[in-house]
Design a protein around this motif. Structure first.
Motif, PDB file in Angstrom:
ATOM      1  N   TYR A 192      -4.290  -2.436   5.998  1.00 38.40           N
ATOM      2  CA  TYR A 192      -4.490  -3.399   6.853  1.00 38.40           C
ATOM      3  C   TYR A 192      -3.821  -3.630   8.102  1.00 38.40           C
ATOM      4  O   TYR A 192      -2.463  -3.703   8.228  1.00 38.40           O
ATOM      5  CB  TYR A 192      -4.176  -4.634   5.890  1.00 38.40           C
ATOM      6  N   GLY A 193      -4.214  -3.486   9.283  1.00 39.58           N
ATOM      7  CA  GLY A 193      -3.817  -3.623  10.487  1.00 39.58           C
ATOM      8  C   GLY A 193      -3.127  -2.461  11.116  1.00 39.58           C
ATOM      9  O   GLY A 193      -2.331  -2.468  12.038  1.00 39.58           O
ATOM     10  N   ASN A 194      -3.295  -1.278  10.264  1.00 41.56           N
ATOM     11  CA  ASN A 194      -2.742  -0.067  10.545  1.00 41.56           C
ATOM     12  C   ASN A 194      -3.279   1.167  10.197  1.00 41.56           C
ATOM     13  O   ASN A 194      -2.857   1.916   9.244  1.00 41.56           O
ATOM     14  CB  ASN A 194      -1.141  -0.052  10.102  1.00 41.56           C
ATOM     15  N   HIS A 195      -4.526   1.401  10.859  1.00 40.28           N
ATOM     16  CA  HIS A 195      -5.448   2.450  10.403  1.00 40.28           C
ATOM     17  C   HIS A 195      -4.682   3.680  10.784  1.00 40.28           C
ATOM     18  O   HIS A 195      -4.926   4.877   9.858  1.00 40.28           O
ATOM     19  CB  HIS A 195      -6.713   2.459  11.079  1.00 40.28           C
ATOM     20  N   GLU A 196      -3.811   3.692  11.791  1.00 38.97           N
ATOM     21  CA  GLU A 196      -3.078   5.091  12.178  1.00 38.97           C
ATOM     22  C   GLU A 196      -2.275   5.426  10.914  1.00 38.97           C
ATOM     23  O   GLU A 196      -2.115   6.774  10.467  1.00 38.97           O
ATOM     24  CB  GLU A 196      -2.458   5.001  13.504  1.00 38.97           C
ATOM     25  N   ARG A 197      -1.522   4.394  10.492  1.00 40.26           N
ATOM     26  CA  ARG A 197      -0.699   4.938   9.446  1.00 40.26           C
ATOM     27  C   ARG A 197      -1.373   5.383   8.172  1.00 40.26           C
ATOM     28  O   ARG A 197      -0.907   6.352   7.371  1.00 40.26           O
ATOM     29  CB  ARG A 197       0.199   3.704   9.146  1.00 40.26           C
ATOM     30  N   TRP A 203      -3.912  11.177   4.776  1.00 42.95           N
ATOM     31  CA  TRP A 203      -5.134  12.182   5.048  1.00 42.95           C
ATOM     32  C   TRP A 203      -4.805  13.327   5.966  1.00 42.95           C
ATOM     33  O   TRP A 203      -5.170  14.351   5.971  1.00 42.95           O
ATOM     34  CB  TRP A 203      -6.120  11.546   5.641  1.00 42.95           C
ATOM     35  N   GLU A 204      -3.311  13.346   6.706  1.00 40.43           N
ATOM     36  CA  GLU A 204      -3.015  14.436   7.500  1.00 40.43           C
ATOM     37  C   GLU A 204      -2.228  15.346   6.837  1.00 40.43           C
ATOM     38  O   GLU A 204      -2.166  16.620   7.357  1.00 40.43           O
ATOM     39  CB  GLU A 204      -2.677  13.600   8.831  1.00 40.43           C
ATOM     40  N   LYS A 205      -1.413  15.100   5.837  1.00 43.64           N
ATOM     41  CA  LYS A 205      -0.355  15.962   5.312  1.00 43.64           C
ATOM     42  C   LYS A 205      -1.118  17.500   4.957  1.00 43.64           C
ATOM     43  O   LYS A 205      -0.822  18.388   4.826  1.00 43.64           O
ATOM     44  CB  LYS A 205       0.496  15.490   3.941  1.00 43.64           C
ATOM     45  N   ILE A 206      -2.274  16.998   4.000  1.00 42.11           N
ATOM     46  CA  ILE A 206      -3.125  18.137   3.479  1.00 42.11           C
ATOM     47  C   ILE A 206      -4.640  17.702   4.175  1.00 42.11           C
ATOM     48  O   ILE A 206      -5.383  17.090   3.585  1.00 42.11           O
ATOM     49  CB  ILE A 206      -3.105  18.305   2.083  1.00 42.11           C
TER      50      ILE A 206
END
Ligand code: 7RM
Length: 365
Positions: A192-197, A203-206
């Motif tokens: 909530y309020g932090n889609h980048e996080r 989703w970016e680690k693997i």
């Protein structure tokens, strides 16, 4: 659907999930799951120890509970206070026992099955997270061969994998990162309020796979063993050690109820192994520091030999029973407690530890 299959839940069941209603296990598995299946759900707000440690067993007898879902941390408390309490009650209404929240050490699993379930009830260990929205890995009672300490098999449609840093699947019985490689109905969609996080953390680690943050291994039968949070892995003299493995070894000692292991920076070894241990009721710590160090050495190897052992009556935990290792790390380092403590349930445990820390540390180094 997970309530239906994992707990084999039917309309005539009296089901009791002991989780606090404010946490996801509470609202999902006390309310949504059992009520959508027409089962009866028991809710209890009080402590497991009031008026005494027989409270849960008294309630199971009184309401003829057939399916019971609780956390390993609760089971370890029951072990601490002895089998007299459950032995005083009629638990023959029970048909199935479930656990969730942390890896369950085999000793606690066997105690649960034998003492609470009289060896007749299937024990289902269920792995999932707030983020996954529902149970992801668990045995199906009557269909899956249970193994004490393993969450066993993925639920229908769930595709877990254990991979290395590069996203490549590791082999049988090799430890790695637990990821989920296909989407599923109850998955989280954002923070909530932090889609980048949300993207960065999950989703970016693997790339392309959901990153759980847990370590795991898959054995030769395809059964999944959760090794704990990956940030709880220690680096001791260049070797990666799982804190959970050391904890499980400590807990397998007859005098120990619960253990939490954290790392403390060490010039020589990279990280020193600091253990916080609660003992069975009435057991004195005399002579146990040496005995426990030896016990872990024999179990895992000299590399895992604890550097410090601190005895405590209670460990700092959240309401859902998760040990707050972050706080123990501060204590081990002799630092002021930093960061958020708003989810800490038992403040007294922490006060006790910080007061006692200096004294017991110097005794144990
Ligand atoms: C349901 C819940 C999630 C974390 C998860 C694991 C640990 C949960 C198990 C387990 C081993 C289990 N949601 N965890 N269940 N570890 N075996 N059966 O607990 O969001 O509060 O916590 O809990 O580390 O990532 S949660």
């Amino acid at each position: 659907m997970t309530s239906k299959y994992v707990f084999d839940l039917k309309e005539d069941d009296v089901y009791w999930c002991t989780a606090d209603i404010g946490w996801i296990t509470g609202h999902s598995y006390c309310i949504y799951g059992p009520l959508s299946l027409g089962a009866s759900t028991l809710m209890y707000e009080g402590a497991p120890s009031t008026p005494d440690w027989g409270r849960f067993w008294q309630l199971i007898e009184k309401y003829k509970v057939s399916k019971f879902y609780t956390a390993p941390t609760a089971i370890r408390s029951f072990i601490k206070y002895g089998p007299e309490y459950p032995k005083n009650y009629d638990l023959t209404s029970l048909k199935l026992l479930g656990t969730v929240g942390e890896p369950i050490n085999p000793e606690a699993w066997v105690w649960y099955r034998e003492v609470i379930g009289s060896g007749r009830c299937p024990v289902v260990d269920s792995w999932w997270q707030t983020e996954t929205g529902s149970i992801m890995i668990a045995g199906l009672p009557g269909a899956t061969t249970a193994k004490p300490g393993s969450a066993t098999k993925p639920f229908f449609g769930i595709v877990p994998q254990v991979v290395d840093e590069g996203g490549k699947e590791v082999g049988i019985n090799k430890g790695g990162y637990l990821v989920i490689s296909k989407p599923w109905p109850s998955m989280m969609r954002t923070i909530y309020g932090n889609h980048e996080r949300f993207k960065a953390q999950y989703w970016e680690k693997i790339p392309g796979k959901y990153f759980t943050g847990d370590g795991a291994r898959i054995d030769e039968d395809g059964d999944i063993w959760i090794l704990g949070r990956i940030d709880d892995v220690l680096n001791v003299s260049g070797h990666r050690l799982s804190t959970m493995e050391i904890e499980s070894s400590l807990v397998s000692h007859e005098s120990v109820t619960e253990a939490a292991v954290v790392g403390k920076p060490d010039d020589l070894k990279g990280e020193a192994i600091c253990c916080f241990v609660t003992l069975k009721n009435g057991v004195k710590p005399d002579g146990l520091v040496g005995a426990l160090k030896q016990h872990v050495c024999e179990h895992i190897g000299a590399l895992a030999r604890p550097d410090q052992i601190t005895f405590t009556d209670a460990l700092p935990k959240t309401r859902s029973g998760k040990i707050m290792r972050r706080l123990l790390r501060d204590i081990a380092m002799g630092k002021e407690i930093s960061g958020d403590t708003s989810t800490l349930e038992n403040l007294a445990a922490l006060a006790h530890l910080t007061e006692g820390a200096e004294k017991s540390m110097s005794e144990n180094v």
